[in-house]
Design an enzyme around this catalytic site. Structure first.
Site, PDB file in Angstrom:
ATOM      1  NE  ARG A 105      -2.856  -1.705   2.933  1.00  0.00           N
ATOM      2  CZ  ARG A 105      -3.386  -3.249   2.749  1.00  0.00           C
ATOM      3  NH1 ARG A 105      -3.689  -3.699   1.804  1.00  0.00           N
ATOM      4  NH2 ARG A 105      -2.980  -3.693   3.976  1.00  0.00           N
ATOM      5  CE1 TYR A 146      -4.465 -11.901  10.334  1.00  0.00           C
ATOM      6  CE2 TYR A 146      -5.518 -10.350   9.152  1.00  0.00           C
ATOM      7  CZ  TYR A 146      -5.525 -11.573   9.983  1.00  0.00           C
ATOM      8  OH  TYR A 146      -6.565 -12.088  10.334  1.00  0.00           O
ATOM      9  CD  GLU A 147      -3.879  -7.071   2.756  1.00  0.00           C
ATOM     10  OE1 GLU A 147      -3.953  -5.775   3.148  1.00  0.00           O
ATOM     11  OE2 GLU A 147      -3.528  -7.296   1.529  1.00  0.00           O
ATOM     12  CG  LEU A 148       0.888 -13.941   1.659  1.00  0.00           C
ATOM     13  CD1 LEU A 148       0.126 -14.243   0.324  1.00  0.00           C
ATOM     14  CD2 LEU A 148       2.199 -13.836   1.741  1.00  0.00           C
TER      15      LEU A 148
END
Ligand SMILES: *[C@@H]1O[C@H](CO)[C@@H](O)[C@H](O)[C@H]1NC(C)=O
Ligand SMILES: *[C@@H]1O[C@H](CO)[C@@H](O)[C@H](O)[C@H]1NC(C)=O
Ligand SMILES: *[C@@H]1O[C@H](CO)[C@@H](O)[C@H](O)[C@H]1NC(C)=O
Ligand SMILES: *[C@@H]1O[C@H](CO)[C@@H](O)[C@H](O)[C@H]1NC(C)=O
Ligand SMILES: *[C@@H]1O[C@H](CO)[C@@H](O)[C@H](O)[C@H]1NC(C)=O
Ligand SMILES: *[C@@H]1O[C@H](CO)[C@@H](O)[C@H](O)[C@H]1NC(C)=O
Ligand SMILES: *[C@@H]1O[C@H](CO)[C@@H](O)[C@H](O)[C@H]1NC(C)=O
Ligand SMILES: *[C@@H]1O[C@H](CO)[C@@H](O)[C@H](O)[C@H]1NC(C)=O
Length: 539
Positions: A381, A452-454
């Protein structure tokens, strides 16, 4: 008037009856072993005078004329006009005389023997000629002996075919009806059994009415021949007995030395039809023979009919089979190649085919799973100088294409997540609400923030199988020092490579592959597909 007529009729009847049985011929033949008789035929005016003595005499070379009576020859009986033999024997041959007053009558009797094993004497035949299909009637009647006989048999060629009081044959004549028909009358006399025979020589002749002859088969015949071989052309006609069947081959008419006309053959069927056929034999066929029309005609008073034969060269049999074989092989190979091509095309255009299929079938996977987003876009991001490209791709190009053009709904952190609040929980729930996890992979992707998303996505995908991962590579996976092992196991078709130097159009393979990996969804694109991406043109 009536009386006279009646009298005349009666007289006529009596006269014919007497004539029927009396022996009017001079030369008489009798068969040895059979009863026989001679009967004097009185003239119409003559009527028997009781007083007039009747005498019978016999004479032969060795003996003079001797009077006959039952005493000197026991086989002979005399009743007035009639002399009977029970039976006739060979020595009875000779001249016989009947004498009544001044009136004398003479006969010459010849007694013959049957051939051994034959039931009739060949010289004692009544000949009967019947046209085929006409009525053949044989009736066993004997004017003299019938009334004495109580059993009669009918024989054909000495084989019994009928045995009753009045045997008869009545049918339409066929050719195999021809033969000798013998009626045998069995007579008892003085305690002895005698038989008298009457034999018909039946000849069945062909239909004597004229027909218009016709040749059999088509008017024009093509005959396949091989050069150097022989051929026989059969010309066959339904014809009359005397009709001519001939081939029109004369010297001036195309006759070659290797062409031979054979003799005519005639065959009569049992029904009496006559077939005449004539063969034209062509030996050692050469090219010249192929040029002619060989004509055959049948001619009669009623008319003429002609048919034509033309020889055609036959392809060599081996060539034909070879040709057929080669053609078969070519067809087989072509079919195999076609099948292989189809399979290859199917593999290459698998994605297009799948998309086409989705489009045609109106397939939509998104209606029932209760999820909000079609894909969660995971990207780095922070927009730094080394990852500006990926950032623009994730935030601008992806939504531009997938949302605006193809009608998908994406979840992009920057846009869809309200700032503040529990980011980690929110990401987890957003991933749960999404059907796909699009990972935009760049060099610095493995930062803490997206880790974390991963991990959350991987958990969903691998453990719970609720989400499918799409990996968009900006940097090859092998360049990463830290990379989850499980991501490396991702099937290669789920990894798409983005080439920033050549931005693809809507129709490009990149987008097609991406659409293929995205869930099937029924939405109408709002823009024409051929149009290039406006966003992309900036790059
Ligand atoms: C009878 O037969 C003989 C020969 O056998 C012949 O010479 C004679 O003419 C015949 N007579 C009659 C009337 O047929
Ligand atoms: C008729 O009689 C003869 C002898 O006169 C005999 O040889 C023959 O077999 C008899 N024919 C038949 C059909 O009985
Ligand atoms: C002549 O007739 C007598 C008496 O019937 C007979 O015995 C004789 O065999 C006959 N001869 C010939 C040659 O027929
Ligand atoms: C038969 O012959 C005798 C003499 O031989 C004669 O007187 C008589 O008239 C004849 N009869 C007839 C019917 O001719
Ligand atoms: C035929 O008739 C004779 C007498 O004429 C008789 O003796 C005989 O039994 C009869 N035969 C048959 C088979 O009727
Ligand atoms: C029977 O008749 C046929 C035809 O008329 C003739 O050819 C044949 O010789 C006759 N058979 C005898 C035995 O006479
Ligand atoms: C010719 O054809 C006719 C009628 O089909 C047949 O009866 C005859 O046997 C044939 N001749 C030959 C020599 O094949
Ligand atoms: C056979 O008939 C055809 C047609 O009628 C004719 O052209 C041809 O010359 C004839 N062939 C012979 C050999 O006569």
């Amino acid at each position: 008037m009536h009386h006279i007529e009646l009298l005349l009729t009666l007289l006529a009847l009596m006269f014919t009856r007497t004539l029927e049985t009396c022996t009017s011929r001079f030369n008489i033949t009798a068969v040895r072993g059979e009863p026989f008789y001679l009967k004097y035929c009185p003239s119409a005016s003559e009527h028997k005078n009781e007083a007039t003595a009747i005498k019978w005499y016999k004479s032969n070379e060795s003996h003079g004329r001797i009077e006959l009576n039952s005493r000197n020859s026991p086989r002979i009986t005399l009743h007035d006009y009639i002399l009977e033999f029970w039976p006739a024997e060979l020595e009875d041959s000779g001249s016989y005389f009947f004498q009544m007053g001044n009136d004398t009558r003479e006969w010459k009797l010849n007694v013959i023997a049957r051939r051994k094993y034959s039931c009739f004497a060949e010289k004692q035949l009544i000949s009967k000629i019947v046209e085929v299909q006409k009525s053949l009637h044989i009736n066993c009647e004997h004017t003299y002996y019938q009334k004495l006989s109580n059993r009669t048999s009918l024989y054909k060629n000495c084989e019994k075919i009928e045995n009753n009081k009045n045997p008869a044959l009545q049918k339409n004549a066929e050719f195999n009806d021809q033969g000798y028909y013998t009626c045998v009358f069995f007579i008892h006399h003085n305690g002895k059994l005698f038989n008298v025979t009457k034999t018909f020589n039946v000849t069945v002749v062909g239909d004597r009415s004229k027909i218009i002859p016709v040749l059999l088969g088509p008017k024009l015949n093509h005959v396949k021949v091989e050069l150097g071989k022989d051929v026989e052309l059969n010309c066959s006609a339904l014809a009359n007995e005397k009709d001519a069947v001939y081939w029109n081959v004369w010297e001036e008419n195309g006759k070659e030395p290797n062409v031979h006309e054979e003799d005519i053959t005639r065959i009569r069927t049992l029904e009496g039809k006559l077939y005449a056929s004539r063969i034209l034999r062509i030996e050692n066929i050469n090219e010249k023979n192929l040029l002619f029309s060989y004509n055959c005609s049948v001619a009669s008073e009623g008319g003429t009919d002609t048919i034509h034969f033309v020889l055609l060269k036959k392809e060599d049999m081996a060539d034909i089979s070879g040709y057929v074989f080669t053609r078969g092989m070519i067809i087989a190979v072509l079919i195999s190649v076609g099948v292989v091509c189809l399979v290859i095309i199917g593999v290459i255009y698998r994605v297009d085919l799948a998309l086409f299929y989705r489009h045609c079938m109106g397939k939509d996977e998104t209606l029932t799973d209760g999820k909000t987003y079609d894909a969660f876009v995971s990207y780095l991001r922070e927009c730094g100088p080394e990852n500006g490209e990926e950032y623009t791709f994730a935030v601008k190009i992806l939504p531009e294409v997938l949302e605006k053009h193809f009608g998908y709904k994406l979840c992009i952190f920057e846009r869809d997540v309200v700032p503040g609040g529990a980011v980690v929980d929110e990401i987890h729930s957003l991933i749960e609400k999404s059907r796909r996890l699009i990972i935009v992979l760049s060099k610095s992707y493995m930062s803490n923030e997206v880790r974390y998303e991963l991990e959350s996505g991987l958990h969903e995908a691998l453990v719970e199988r609720k989400i499918k991962i799409i990996l968009i590579e900006f940097t090859p996976v092998s360049d990463f020092t830290f990379f989850p092992q499980s991501l490396k196991l991702l099937k290669s078709h789920r990894v798409l490579k983005w080439n920033a130097d050549k931005p693809p159009s809507y129709n490009s393979r990149f987008w097609k592959n991406l659409l293929y990996l995205m869930p099937a969804k029924m939405v109408k694109p709002c823009r024409a597909e051929s149009e290039d991406l406006t966003v992309l043109s900036k790059f």
